[in-house]
Design a protein around this motif. Structure first.
Motif, mmCIF file in Angstrom:
data_model
loop_
_atom_site.group_PDB
_atom_site.id
_atom_site.type_symbol
_atom_site.label_atom_id
_atom_site.label_comp_id
_atom_site.label_asym_id
_atom_site.label_seq_id
_atom_site.Cartn_x
_atom_site.Cartn_y
_atom_site.Cartn_z
ATOM 1 N N ASP A 208 0.453 -5.971 1.900
ATOM 2 C CA ASP A 208 1.110 -5.445 3.097
ATOM 3 C C ASP A 208 2.620 -5.370 2.916
ATOM 4 O O ASP A 208 3.359 -5.213 3.882
ATOM 5 N N ASP B 169 4.615 -1.398 7.941
ATOM 6 C CA ASP B 169 4.809 -0.173 7.145
ATOM 7 C C ASP B 169 4.257 -0.312 5.726
ATOM 8 O O ASP B 169 4.221 0.658 4.977
ATOM 9 N N GLU B 170 3.816 -1.520 5.369
ATOM 10 C CA GLU B 170 3.174 -1.791 4.075
ATOM 11 C C GLU B 170 4.075 -1.458 2.885
ATOM 12 O O GLU B 170 3.606 -1.117 1.809
ATOM 13 N N LYS B 171 5.393 -1.559 3.102
ATOM 14 C CA LYS B 171 6.354 -1.333 2.026
ATOM 15 C C LYS B 171 6.922 -2.669 1.564
ATOM 16 O O LYS B 171 7.052 -3.601 2.346
ATOM 17 N N ASP C 70 -2.093 -0.939 -5.871
ATOM 18 C CA ASP C 70 -1.204 -1.531 -4.864
ATOM 19 C C ASP C 70 -2.036 -1.819 -3.633
ATOM 20 O O ASP C 70 -2.704 -0.929 -3.104
ATOM 21 N N TRP C 71 -1.992 -3.049 -3.149
ATOM 22 C CA TRP C 71 -2.895 -3.422 -2.058
ATOM 23 C C TRP C 71 -2.297 -4.366 -1.028
ATOM 24 O O TRP C 71 -2.911 -4.655 -0.011
ATOM 25 N N ASP D 260 0.814 -1.223 0.000
ATOM 26 C CA ASP D 260 0.000 0.000 0.000
ATOM 27 C C ASP D 260 0.845 1.270 0.000
ATOM 28 O O ASP D 260 0.400 2.322 -0.434
ATOM 29 N N THR D 261 2.072 1.194 0.542
ATOM 30 C CA THR D 261 2.998 2.328 0.583
ATOM 31 C C THR D 261 4.223 1.919 -0.219
ATOM 32 O O THR D 261 5.213 1.462 0.337
ATOM 33 N N PRO D 262 4.157 2.060 -1.563
ATOM 34 C CA PRO D 262 5.190 1.441 -2.401
ATOM 35 C C PRO D 262 6.545 2.131 -2.428
ATOM 36 O O PRO D 262 7.530 1.510 -2.805
ATOM 37 N N LEU D 263 6.641 3.397 -2.027
ATOM 38 C CA LEU D 263 7.925 4.100 -2.117
ATOM 39 C C LEU D 263 8.795 3.805 -0.908
ATOM 40 O O LEU D 263 8.331 3.837 0.227
ATOM 41 N N LYS E 7 11.177 -1.548 2.734
ATOM 42 C CA LYS E 7 10.544 -2.009 3.966
ATOM 43 C C LYS E 7 11.552 -1.872 5.106
ATOM 44 O O LYS E 7 12.708 -2.242 4.967
#
Length: 142
Positions: A115, A48-50, A112-113, A37-40, A43
């Motif tokens: 975790d 942090d969903e990266k 983007d979905w 969900d937070t692609p930039l 991780k």
């Protein structure tokens, strides 16, 4: 859909591509991969969903995943665990390349979905499942 046996994998997050380098010298690009969900950024912490960045290994497959097949990426390494622990946090884990949720009747979740995992279509993960032996290197770039 089928891919030749894979020697190594390159994921380019910004381009949303997964490139498969075959043991036979072939190169196959899978466009439109889906990320956390937070692609930039890489991780760093659980939740942090990266999607991680760096060099890893596909170390096992899970045929009984909550998603349509899953290939496990050996994140976190010691340095990622140490960084997170120094911040009083967990680095997270269970990072996979997987298909769409089993609960989804058909099709694809948009955008983007995950975790922090890398999601493909069910047809793509089925072909990848057959082509990627345990121990396959994977590099994930920004």
């Amino acid at each position: 859909l089928s891919y030749p046996e894979v020697d190594h994998i390159l994921v380019e997050k910004a381009a949303r591509t997964m490139t498969l380098f075959g043991v036979d010298g072939s190169v196959t690009v899978i466009p439109g991969i889906q990320l956390g969900d937070t692609p930039l950024g890489p991780k760093q912490f659980e939740g942090d969903e990266k999607t991680p960045e760096g060099r890893f290994t596909i170390d096992y497959g899970n045929p009984n995943s909550a998603y349509h097949l899953a290939l496990h990426i050996d994140y976190p390494h010691a340095e990622q665990r140490a960084f997170a622990q120094a911040q009083g946090r967990s680095a997270g884990g269970l990072i996979m390349i997987h298909g769409q949720p089993n609960a989804l009747p058909a099709g694809r979740v948009p955008g983007d979905w995950t975790d922090g995992c890398i999601a493909l279509s069910n047809a793509e993960i089925e072909a990848l499942w057959e082509a990627v032996p345990d121990g396959t290197p994977i590099e994930i770039r920004p």
